[in-house]
Structure formats: C-alpha cells, structure tokens
Write an enzyme that holds these catalytic residues in place. Structure first.
Site, PDB file in Angstrom:
ATOM      1  N   THR A  38       0.805  -1.222   0.000  1.00  0.00           N
ATOM      2  CA  THR A  38       0.000   0.000   0.000  1.00  0.00           C
ATOM      3  C   THR A  38       0.838   1.273   0.000  1.00  0.00           C
ATOM      4  O   THR A  38       0.338   2.352  -0.302  1.00  0.00           O
ATOM      5  CB  THR A  38      -0.928   0.044   1.236  1.00  0.00           C
ATOM      6  OG1 THR A  38      -0.132   0.053   2.431  1.00  0.00           O
ATOM      7  CG2 THR A  38      -1.854  -1.160   1.252  1.00  0.00           C
ATOM      8  N   CYS A  46      -3.152   0.088  14.590  1.00  0.00           N
ATOM      9  CA  CYS A  46      -4.055   0.526  13.515  1.00  0.00           C
ATOM     10  C   CYS A  46      -5.208  -0.459  13.355  1.00  0.00           C
ATOM     11  O   CYS A  46      -4.993  -1.684  13.302  1.00  0.00           O
ATOM     12  CB  CYS A  46      -3.282   0.639  12.203  1.00  0.00           C
ATOM     13  SG  CYS A  46      -4.302   1.225  10.822  1.00  0.00           S
ATOM     14  N   ARG A  71       4.024   6.755   3.187  1.00  0.00           N
ATOM     15  CA  ARG A  71       3.172   7.864   3.610  1.00  0.00           C
ATOM     16  C   ARG A  71       2.416   7.474   4.872  1.00  0.00           C
ATOM     17  O   ARG A  71       2.140   6.299   5.116  1.00  0.00           O
ATOM     18  CB  ARG A  71       2.155   8.214   2.513  1.00  0.00           C
ATOM     19  CG  ARG A  71       2.766   8.582   1.185  1.00  0.00           C
ATOM     20  CD  ARG A  71       1.682   9.073   0.225  1.00  0.00           C
ATOM     21  NE  ARG A  71       0.554   8.158   0.127  1.00  0.00           N
ATOM     22  CZ  ARG A  71       0.494   7.117  -0.674  1.00  0.00           C
ATOM     23  NH1 ARG A  71       1.523   6.839  -1.459  1.00  0.00           N
ATOM     24  NH2 ARG A  71      -0.575   6.344  -0.713  1.00  0.00           N
ATOM     25  N   TRP A 435      20.716  15.412  47.426  1.00  0.00           N
ATOM     26  CA  TRP A 435      19.262  15.546  47.329  1.00  0.00           C
ATOM     27  C   TRP A 435      18.889  16.520  46.216  1.00  0.00           C
ATOM     28  O   TRP A 435      18.035  16.230  45.370  1.00  0.00           O
ATOM     29  CB  TRP A 435      18.675  16.044  48.658  1.00  0.00           C
ATOM     30  CG  TRP A 435      17.174  16.167  48.625  1.00  0.00           C
ATOM     31  CD1 TRP A 435      16.268  15.217  48.998  1.00  0.00           C
ATOM     32  CD2 TRP A 435      16.403  17.292  48.171  1.00  0.00           C
ATOM     33  NE1 TRP A 435      14.982  15.677  48.809  1.00  0.00           N
ATOM     34  CE2 TRP A 435      15.042  16.959  48.292  1.00  0.00           C
ATOM     35  CE3 TRP A 435      16.740  18.545  47.668  1.00  0.00           C
ATOM     36  CZ2 TRP A 435      14.010  17.825  47.934  1.00  0.00           C
ATOM     37  CZ3 TRP A 435      15.722  19.428  47.301  1.00  0.00           C
ATOM     38  CH2 TRP A 435      14.375  19.061  47.447  1.00  0.00           C
ATOM     39  N   TYR A 439      16.961  15.494  42.818  1.00  0.00           N
ATOM     40  CA  TYR A 439      15.627  16.051  42.578  1.00  0.00           C
ATOM     41  C   TYR A 439      15.589  16.746  41.216  1.00  0.00           C
ATOM     42  O   TYR A 439      14.598  16.643  40.474  1.00  0.00           O
ATOM     43  CB  TYR A 439      15.262  17.034  43.687  1.00  0.00           C
ATOM     44  CG  TYR A 439      13.843  17.553  43.613  1.00  0.00           C
ATOM     45  CD1 TYR A 439      12.778  16.780  44.066  1.00  0.00           C
ATOM     46  CD2 TYR A 439      13.561  18.804  43.072  1.00  0.00           C
ATOM     47  CE1 TYR A 439      11.467  17.243  44.005  1.00  0.00           C
ATOM     48  CE2 TYR A 439      12.255  19.286  43.005  1.00  0.00           C
ATOM     49  CZ  TYR A 439      11.218  18.500  43.471  1.00  0.00           C
ATOM     50  OH  TYR A 439       9.922  18.969  43.395  1.00  0.00           O
ATOM     51  N   ASP A 455      15.233  12.161  51.718  1.00  0.00           N
ATOM     52  CA  ASP A 455      14.051  13.024  51.680  1.00  0.00           C
ATOM     53  C   ASP A 455      13.129  12.699  52.856  1.00  0.00           C
ATOM     54  O   ASP A 455      12.817  11.530  53.116  1.00  0.00           O
ATOM     55  CB  ASP A 455      13.316  12.810  50.353  1.00  0.00           C
ATOM     56  CG  ASP A 455      12.113  13.696  50.204  1.00  0.00           C
ATOM     57  OD1 ASP A 455      12.282  14.827  49.721  1.00  0.00           O
ATOM     58  OD2 ASP A 455      11.000  13.265  50.561  1.00  0.00           O
TER      59      ASP A 455
END
Length: 504
Positions: A38, A46, A71, A435, A439, A455
């Site tokens: 195609t 699809c 395409r 830390w 982060y 933390d």
C-alpha cells in the site's frame, strides 16, 4: 549494508508482528509498521486489516518510514502517538537528541547546534541517529514539523502561512511540499476532512498519553507547589506561564484520570503564545511536565510482587513522575526547597517572582486569571547578591552560583547532556548536595531511575509502611530501573498533606 537494513535488524520482526496482530497500543510510538503493497505506514494498533507478514517492514521512527518512501496512514495517524519511552529510559545520545529535536533545536540552531547540545560532532551524531532511528537529524526534524503542522491544520483556523512558521518550516512552499509528500494530501484537503475549529487567541491541541494515567495525582502534586503569578490550578485543570525561545506564553491543561490500561488518552492543552514559532517547543515541554511518554504497564510489571511498592502501584495505577517545562526553573526551585517545607519554598519562590520575574502579556479570556509573570531567568538571578535573597546566606550563595553556571552555559538542563555529567557538574557547585542534584534529575531531566533516600517525605512514607527509613537506599536497589516511580508512589502515600522537598 544500508541504514534502513541496519535499523530494521534492531527490531525483532516476529515480536513486532505479534504486537501488530494484537493491536497492542503499548507499542504505539515505539515502532512503526510499513506495508509494501500500500505504500503507507501505521501505528501497531491501527484498526485496518492486519497485513501479511511478508509485506511489512518495521521502523523505529516515523522519519525512518518516511525516508523509506512510505506515507502516513490517514486512518490511524501514526505520527500522533506518545513518543517512545526508550528515549528517557536509556537516555542514549540518540534519545537525548530526539528530545531536543522535538523541542525545535534543529529549527533554531541547525544540526550543528543539536550536536553541540548532545556533545558530538554533527557527522558522528548523524551516524548515531541513522543507526538507532533510521533517519538523520534533518529527516527527524522534518517529521516532527509535519506532525505539528497536521495538528494545527486540523484543529485550528490559523492561516496556512502562520501554521507553516508555527510548525518550524522555513517557507510556505516547503510546508506545502512536505504535507503532500508525508500525508498524500494538500493542507486544504486535511482541513476539509477534519473540519478545523475556530480559535480565539489560543492554539488548542490534544496531547496523547499512555494509560493508565493517574492525572488527578499529578495535578495535585503540581497544585500543591504552584507559585502565585506563575501557576494556577483548579478542578481537573492546571495552567502556567511559559518562557520559550522566542517569547513568553501561557498554557492551560485539562488533565484526565484514566484507569483503563492499554489505551491512549488525551490531555487537552490550550496555548497562548507571543510567537507561534514556539509552538513545537511549548508542546514538547508540556509533554515533559506530564511524563506523557511513560509506559505505565511496563513500570507496573516491574513492581509486581514487590512487598513495598507492588501494593502502592495497584492502589494508584498509572502514577507519573512530574516533570517540568523549564529545567532552569526547577533547579532554582530545588535549591529553594532545601531544608524547608513545600509551603516555605513556594512562599520564597513567589517573592522572587514578584521581584524579578518578567511580566507576561494578559492572557486571552479563555485562560484563567492569575498568570502574571514568567519565573525569573537565571541570568537575572545570577546578578543578585546572596544577601539580597530571602533565604539563609549559604543557600543564597549556592543559588547564585547555580544560576551563574546555567547562564554561562557551563551547565545545561535541556536533556541534551549526559545525565551523569550533569550530576557531577551540579555536585561541584558549593551548597548543591545529592538531594538537590537528584531532585533536579528527577524533574528536569526525566530520569526514571532516581531515588532520594534522605528526603523526609520518603522517610515518613517508609515509616508509615512499617519499613525502617535507614534502609531506604538498600530497599531502593530492588526497584531499579524505575526508582523514580517508586519515589512518587511513596510520596503519594502522604497525599494530600505530603510535604516533600526537604532534605534530612
């Protein structure tokens, strides 16, 4: 051996074909299926009839399929998918380059600028991208421009010239030729088929995210930390100002909460931009904020059976690591958050913004009130004396030094450099500890495998789960390579009163 052949060998044909036969949406954006008979390429999910095995080839990027002469399918729109999660997981040179291409670096600075950000020569980077993704930087940037243009054509009433430049094309002729080649349609045909709607001072787009998607938890995280003037949030939505390459802007996000796995959900994003050339950059930065390319099913499978994180994942499926739209901004906010509560850091950030932030143009009526300033840029903050800042002197010196490194280009938080190099550069700045560096990696660099054992929020969460906080680092070893997601799940146990952002 051709580049096309090499990159196809990187994809296991049998595994890819099984995903296509099952129409597994988890693989949308991970690879693309091209059908020789195609001349089109599709996403794995699809809904069209599955092609015969001998008639298909598989490509790691839409640009690779286009370069091979295919395409885009008009039914499944394969370019309108979440990006590959591999780009953030592996963080290879190719993955880092893809993030920068999506941000529009090639359009603004050319291939030479892209290579400089990643740390390679243009020739070597082109070889890497060809081998990994089946297309060079120019082809990858062209595919991104085409996808942005298609969305604008189909969802707005912007003129075609405005769309061309908003998508990053250098001319209307280049825009027309690319749309015809990629979609086998003219811009007029695309707009007629989809029936674009009128916009009132904004560009509205739908950003694809994989499901499950715990949008409400992400929204709560952002709302708790919202800086007055820069961010506002409400029931189901979040909005903020944006500092972009060509000007400022604002965005309002409608964030869904979708529990069903294996589907594609959409975050509605309404942008108001000073310069339409910033459209692609704005979209990419919002996708980072949303952690839109995460594969939540893969994350959940990795934690299955873990006695600590496993039950949390089942309780909150699809939890995301909150990213950010600006690495420099979140780095400054990380320093502000050292050894103070979220509320305290938010207050200091609001004072800095009011004093040094750049006022933005009043947003259109479709935007919420309260968006008045862009967050202060690092060059402005680097020029301040530490004693002028509303914080302890030592932290003020760390903030000024960090901003100076960012402003001078000695440190970059745009996802281009190697993550380990960035961490070393951060730790070399006096006053920046593990830390803060981690982060920043978590939120600015999109690192999926970061853990903050000191933390206070993490220590409280582990204590609440009957675990010894002193063993936090040892426990986290078993959560690799998704420790950032374990981090967020632990923080979530403290919601809605979580007070992360503090270092022990």
């Amino acid at each position: 051996m051709s580049t096309s052949t090499r990159h196809e060998e990187r994809l296991d044909r049998e595994s890819c074909y099984r995903a296509v036969k099952s129409r597994d949406r988890r693989f949308d954006g991970v690879f693309y299926t091209a059908v020789r008979t195609t001349g089109i390429y599709c996403r794995p999910s699809c809904p069209a009839r599955t092609p015969a095995f001998q008639n298909v080839t598989f490509h790691p990027s839409a640009a690779a399929a286009q370069a091979a002469g295919y395409r885009a399918c008009k039914r499944c729109l394969p370019d309108a998918t979440p990006g590959s999660p591999d780009w953030d997981v592996a963080a290879t040179a190719a993955g880092r380059a893809m993030r920068l291409i999506a941000d529009g670096v090639v359009d603004r600075e050319g291939v030479e600028g892209l290579a400089r950000h990643v740390g390679y020569t243009p020739r070597h980077l082109t070889r890497i991208l060809g081998a990994e993704l089946g297309a060079g930087p120019l082809a990858l940037a062209r595919a991104r421009r085409a996808q942005t243009a298609r969305v604008l054509i189909e969802t707005t009433e912007l003129g075609y010239a405005d769309i061309a430049f908003a998508a990053g094309f250098s001319s209307v002729r280049q825009f027309n030729d690319t749309i015809r080649e990629v979609y086998a349609s003219t811009p007029t045909d695309l707009r007629g088929r989809r029936g674009g709607r009128v916009t009132t001072g904004t560009v509205t787009m739908r950003l694809a995210v994989r499901t499950p998607y715990a949008g409400r938890a992400l929204l709560a995280f952002l709302a708790l930390r919202a800086i007055p003037g820069v961010e506002v949030a409400g029931d189901g939505w979040y909005a903020r100002t944006l500092a972009l390459p060509h000007g400022t802007g604002t965005v309002r996000l409608e964030i869904p909460d979708v529990a069903e796995p294996g589907e594609t959900a959409f975050v509605t994003a309404a942008f108001a931009l000073e310069d339409l050339r910033d459209t692609a950059a704005a979209v990419e930065r919002v996708r980072r904020l949303l952690d839109a390319d995460c594969d939540p099913v893969a994350v959940a499978e990795a934690f299955a059976g873990d006695p600590v994180i496993g039950p949390l994942v089942r309780r909150h499926p699809g939890l995301r690591v909150p990213g950010h739209v600006d690495g420099n901004e979140i780095a400054v906010r990380a320093v502000l958050g050292q050894q103070v509560s979220v509320a305290g850091a938010r207050t200091v950030a609001a004072r800095l913004t009011a004093a040094h932030g750049r006022p933005v143009a009043p947003p259109p009526d479709s935007m919420p009130e309260g968006l008045t300033h862009a967050f202060p840029d690092v060059a402005t903050l680097a020029g301040l004396a530490p004693e002028e800042l509303p914080m302890p002197r030592a932290r003020g010196r760390a903030l000024v030094a960090l901003c100076a490194a960012l402003a001078d280009g000695d440190l970059a938080l745009d996802r281009g450099p190697d993550r380990d190099d960035v961490r070393r550069a951060l730790l070399a700045i006096p006053g920046i500890g593990p830390w803060t560096a981690d982060y920043i990696a978590l939120r600015a660099l999109g690192h999926p495998d970061v853990f903050l054992p000191t933390d206070i929020g993490i220590r409280d969460a582990l204590r609440g789960l009957g675990q010894d906080p002193a063993r936090a680092a040892a426990l986290a070893e078993g959560w690799a390579p998704w420790r950032s997601y374990a981090q967020v799940h632990l923080w979530q146990t403290l919601a809605p009163t979580t007070a992360t952002g503090k270092e022990n």
